[in-house]
Every structure is written in C-alpha cells, then in structure tokens.
Design an enzyme around this catalytic site. Structure first.
Site, PDB file in Angstrom:
ATOM      1  N   CYS A   2     -32.130  12.439  38.252  1.00  0.00           N
ATOM      2  CA  CYS A   2     -33.697  13.163  38.301  1.00  0.00           C
ATOM      3  C   CYS A   2     -34.747  12.033  38.385  1.00  0.00           C
ATOM      4  CB  CYS A   2     -33.899  13.919  37.221  1.00  0.00           C
ATOM      5  SG  CYS A   2     -32.458  15.304  37.066  1.00  0.00           S
ATOM      6  N   SER A 362     -20.113   4.605  45.129  1.00  0.00           N
ATOM      7  CA  SER A 362     -20.082   3.476  46.015  1.00  0.00           C
ATOM      8  C   SER A 362     -19.300   2.410  45.078  1.00  0.00           C
ATOM      9  CB  SER A 362     -21.608   2.874  45.798  1.00  0.00           C
ATOM     10  OG  SER A 362     -21.821   1.983  44.656  1.00  0.00           O
TER      11      SER A 362
END
Length: 623
Positions: A2, A362
């Site tokens: 967020c 990742s």
C-alpha cells in the site's frame, strides 16, 4: 502492499491535509482510500490500499485494535500472520489479514515481540492513543520505503517523497546528498535529496511525542546474521539454504489475488521460480521481457527455463520506441535523482506483469547474499595478491575490452596491487559508479567536501569479499536495487516480493563459509548446486548479464536530442554542479570519442528530476 502517509503535531486543516497526502500515493493503492484523524491529538493517518490478503472491509486501514488503544497504518506483507494468530488463542479476529495479525500482536505482546515475530517486508506508522506517541518502523532489510520530516512541531511521513511535498514546501537540495548521488548514482539513507527530509534506515524505528525530539533506535542489526557457527560442508550448506529459501518462497505465495514470478533466466530468478513451481499444484505464471538489441536480450534464456519448469510463461518484446518512451519522466517516478538505468526495463516488466497478476516474486538479493556480482569475483582474484606491473597493465587492457559500463570499473580494479589497499580502494566497485574519480569533477567543492564516506563494515570473522557483501546489503541493495523495484512496480500497483531477503535466508547465507559462495572464479556456488538438481546445465550456463539497456548507443542516437536539450537547458550551477565537465563529456560521447554513458546517465537523471521537482519554498497545496 500500500501507500501510507500522515502528520503529527499539526492542527491546521488536519483532515484535509491528511487526505491530500494520501491522494498523492493513489498509484500505490488503487483499491481503497481512507484516513484516520484525531484532531485533538494532532494526528492524521492516510492509507491507500492495494488489497492482497483479506480483500474484505475487515482488512481495511488505518486499523484500530480491538482494545481501542492502537491505530496502525501499514505498508507491506507479513507472511508469518498465521503463526502470530496461533500465538493468540481465543482472540476475537475480525478477518484474516496480516494487518490485523500484526496489530493485535502489538496490542497483546508489545511492539518488540511483534517485530521479532514478523517475517516479511513492511513500513508502518503506529499510534498509541493512550501514551499519545507515534512510532514509525521500517523492515529489517529496507524492502519498503519510509520518508519523514520534522518541521517545527510537525512530523510528516510517507511511503514516497511526493506525499510530504503535497502539503509542505520543497526544502533546499542537500549538498551532501547531491555529492552522494553523483558518486554512486543513488542517495543513501538516512538522507534524501532534500535538506530536512530523511529516509528511515532499514531495521530502525522512530518514536515521537508532542513537544519532544524524535528518538531513533535500531531494532534489528545485520550483525545478528553473523552469530551462528560457520558451515563448511557443501552438502550441509545446500541443505541449510534450500530449507530456508524454500520456506521463504512458500510463505510469499500466500495471497488472495493472482501471483507470478519475474523470470530472467538467470540463477536467482530461475531458482525462485523453480521453488514456486515445486510448491504449486498448478503452473506458475512467469514473466519476462525481450529486446531486439543484441547483447541485451534475456528472453531466450527465460523461455528455455520456463519450458523446462513447465510455467505458464508470458513474454513481451519491448522495442526501442517503448523503452525510449519510458525514459523521460523517470524523475517523477522516483521523486529524487536516481541513476540506475535498469529502472527502465524494470518499469516495463512491472507494467507487463500487472496486466496478468497483482503479486510477483523476484530474485533480488541473491547477488548480495551469495557473492554474485562480477566485482566480488574480481576482488577475490585480486585479494592478497601483488601483481607485477606488466601483468596489471595486460589485465587492464583485457578488462577494458569488456562491454560498456563494466570496462570502466573493472579497469580500475586491474590497477590495484597490494593487500594493504584492498578493501576501501575497491569500494568503487560496490556499484557501477565508481565514485570520486568518475564524478568528483562535476560537483562543486562545497558539495564534494560534504560527501559522506562509504566505509565497509569491519566485523570480526568476515573475509574481505564478505565485507563487500555486507556493505552492499546496507547501501546498494536498499537504496538502489530495492528502491528501483519498489517505485517501478508500485507505479503500476504491482506488489513484488523478495524471498532471498527473508531475514532467515540472510542469516543462513552469512553462516556459509566463503568458498561455498565464491571459489575458483565461480560465483553463487551453493545456488548453482541447487539448480544442478533441477535443470540441465546447458540451460543455465551463460555469462552473467545485467538487466540493462543500450544507453551508450541511445545517447548517440534516439535519445540524443532529449539528452542535448537537458544538458544545455539545465541550470547546473543552481544545482551545485559544475557544468563544464558534463558538457565536455557529452561532446566527447556524442561524437564517438569516448564512452561516458554511465556518468552522463547519472547527470541526465539529475537534470530530469530537477526539471520536474517543485521549486524550493513554493510547492505544496496550501491546505
């Protein structure tokens, strides 16, 4: 994941200013917007939500604890939420969000115990309604950002600088930060480009009560990763890392929205994707981008890995026009100068991935933990060796034949001989960016004198290469790599999770004896051994390749007009920078007389930022 922002110690138009700060971060959280304001206490918290766990209103923020004492405004993901809930039997849970697990653990067991139990990435603001104290916290490795400013009696904070600048005049540029940027290509915490606005450092918290000065403390230290006994046996080392990394990957697959993986075909992203596929009953979604540029295309490698692992692979070939279109305006994404040119493909990969999923894993952090950079390999070869001058000269000639960007810093390494000058002279290899020798002439003397040093940690028991790795983890990783990924991904409301930076994996990696990471010129030995069990060697054996774009050629071609206009039109002295070396480097590069692409890109990103940055003392909304 967020965007968070807020103010403390302000009473003027508090609700309006809080909402404005939140609106500046709308790109980070498009799913919901909310504010929590206590005008009497002078506190306002703003939250922009990207819903990942518990998509219902029960996961909305800012969130008030069940007891009513605590208010949490939180950015990130905690993967140990289930364990934290289990440690509070009988608690009346409202939903199943990690936000609630963190908040109620704080309420029941205290902040210190909650932080110890938290496995994940986070930056948050915690308001204690009883003590009227605000606490800002950043995760152990600095995966999530947090900026803060104290002006008079008011503290402002936000996930990005733009939240603060939305309600406050832009301060003057910090000359020390500018010098840092021109030396490194990024600005190290605790500084930002602006005087008086700082970055909370990784593993730190800040506490503030009305009328008092901020108190900053470190709640986690990297040194704690060095406390365990060393592992020297290769099989034990593989088992240690595989157990920790597989658990980290499984935890980061917790999601109520679709998720996938960045897959370049390199060691780190391949291993993460392989572990994801082993933990998933369905094909994992993997994503890569390709390029028609020879020497810059990883798509073929990624395609071969995806086929072997059986992932559902999506590949986008990005042509020169798409890359070039992403270049101007990068300063608006990063809010301060940022000189890593791989931000361009990272931004494009994030844009592609977000079309299909909301979360991506990742392989970031693998190079830092397992001595994967070429500089680690070069230094290991040079360490402790006195090279005869003819050998150094021959090595320099060979190294200068490397591709653009590598040649400049590798050539500097070749000239280093004795062990007495080993570590801090090689600090210039810690990033592409080589420090005073390359950029010092661009900075006015007053800025250069203020430039902070870059000391490598001198912790007992570490080899010289491990000290380089430790410095990477404290500087280059959070302030370059993780900054790049956070801004590029969150510009498209994509959450990127990094299993290698689970603190348990970090601690396990530092328990490995150096030869298990780097020996005989072979990097990431333990990770390679793990991959050997999963993929044929012909799929993985290729030279290390960065996530790069052909800046050298573009600056002479398609970006030439843009670069020339920026260089000629920027008020360099007004920025505290000497224009003459920049213009001379530009002319030499443009005419093909030299390759100054790296240092010119650094200067151009400074100019692009300056062209878009609010003028000092004139920005802000005035509300």
């Amino acid at each position: 994941m967020c965007g968070i922002a807020g103010l403390f110690g302000s009473s003027s138009a508090l609700a309006e200013r809080t909402a404005v700060m939140g609106a500046a971060l709308a790109h980070r959280g498009p799913d919901a917007a909310a504010e929590w304001v206590d005008a009497q206490a002078g506190i306002g918290l703003a939250h922009r939500r990207l819903a990942i766990q518990d998509l219902s209103p029960a996961g909305a923020q800012p969130m008030v604890s069940a007891c009513g004492r605590w208010v949490l405004c939180y950015n990130g993901e905690i993967y140990s939420g289930a364990a934290m809930r289990a440690a509070l039997p009988g608690h009346p849970w409202r939903g199943h969000s990690d936000t609630e697990a963190l908040l109620e653990t704080i309420a029941a067991r205290g902040l210190e115990a909650a932080l110890t139990a938290s496995i994940g990435m986070f930056a948050f603001a915690l308001w204690d309604r009883e003590a009227r104290e605000l606490t800002l916290v950043r995760d152990r490795l600095g995966i999530k950002p947090l900026y803060w400013q104290v002006e008079g009696e008011t503290l402002r904070f936000g996930s990005e600088l733009k939240a603060i600048l939305a309600v406050a005049p832009a301060p003057e540029t910090d000359p020390a930060a500018l010098a840092d940027y021109l030396r490194l290509g990024y600005i190290r915490a605790p500084r930002s480009i602006y005087q008086g606005i700082g970055k909370l450092e990784p593993g730190c918290l800040l506490r503030l009560r009305a009328g008092e000065a901020p108190r900053i403390a470190r709640w986690w230290r990297l040194e704690t990763a060095l406390s365990g006994p060393r592992v020297t046996d290769p099989e034990q080392g593989c088992a240690l890392i595989e157990t920790a990394l597989a658990e980290a990957v499984r935890g980061r697959m917790i999601s109520d929205v679709p998720f996938g993986a960045f897959l370049s075909g390199g060691i780190d992203s391949t291993l993460i994707t392989a572990l994801m596929q082993e933990a998933s009953p369905d094909p994992v979604h993997s994503f890569s981008i390709g390029s028609p540029e020879r020497g810059y295309d990883e798509a073929g490698h990624a395609r071969a890995v995806a086929a072997h692992l059986g992932t559902c692979h999506t590949e986008l070939e990005v042509d020169e026009a798409a890359c070039l279109a992403a270049v101007p305006g990068l300063g608006a994404v990063y809010d301060e100068p940022f000189g890593d040119s791989s931000s361009v493909p990272t931004r494009l990969l994030s844009q592609l991935t977000r079309v299909h999923v909301t979360v991506a894993l990742s392989g970031d952090g693998g190079d830092e933990l397992f001595a994967g950079y070429n500089r680690h390999r070069w230094y290991a070869a040079l360490e402790g060796t006195r090279w005869p001058r003819p050998v150094r000269r021959a090595a320099g000639t060979a190294l200068r034949a490397l591709p653009p960007g590598l040649a400049d810093r590798a050539g500097r390494a070749a000239g280093l001989g004795g062990a007495a000058r080993r570590l801090h002279k090689l600090a210039g290899l810690l990033t592409a960016e080589g420090m005073e020798a390359a950029y010092g002439a661009m900075v006015t003397q007053w800025a250069r004198d203020d430039a902070p040093d870059l000391p490598a940690p001198d912790w007992p028991g570490l080899s010289a290469v491990e000290r380089m790795q430790a410095l990477d983890l404290q500087t280059y990783l959070p302030d370059d790599i993780l900054t790049k990924v956070d801004r590029a991904s969150m510009a498209h409301a994509l959450e990127v999770r990094v299993p290698f930076l689970d603190h348990r994996v970090v601690e396990a990696a530092f328990r490995l004896a150096p030869p298990l990471k780097l020996a005989g010129g072979r990097t990431k030995r333990v990770l390679r051994a793990m991959l050997d069990e999963r993929l044929p060697s012909q799929v993985m054996e290729r030279p290390k390749q960065g996530f790069a774009i052909p800046i050298e050629r573009w600056l002479r071609g398609a970006l030439s007009d843009w670069a020339g206009d920026l260089i000629s039109g920027t008020d360099w002295p007004g920025l505290g920078v000497d224009a003459a070396p920049i213009r001379a480097a530009w002319e030499a590069h443009r005419r093909g007389r030299a390759d100054h692409a790296d240092r010119l890109w650094t200067a151009l990103m400074l100019a692009d930022w300056a062209a878009r940055a609010p003028a000092p003392e004139t920005s802000g909304t005035g509300v």
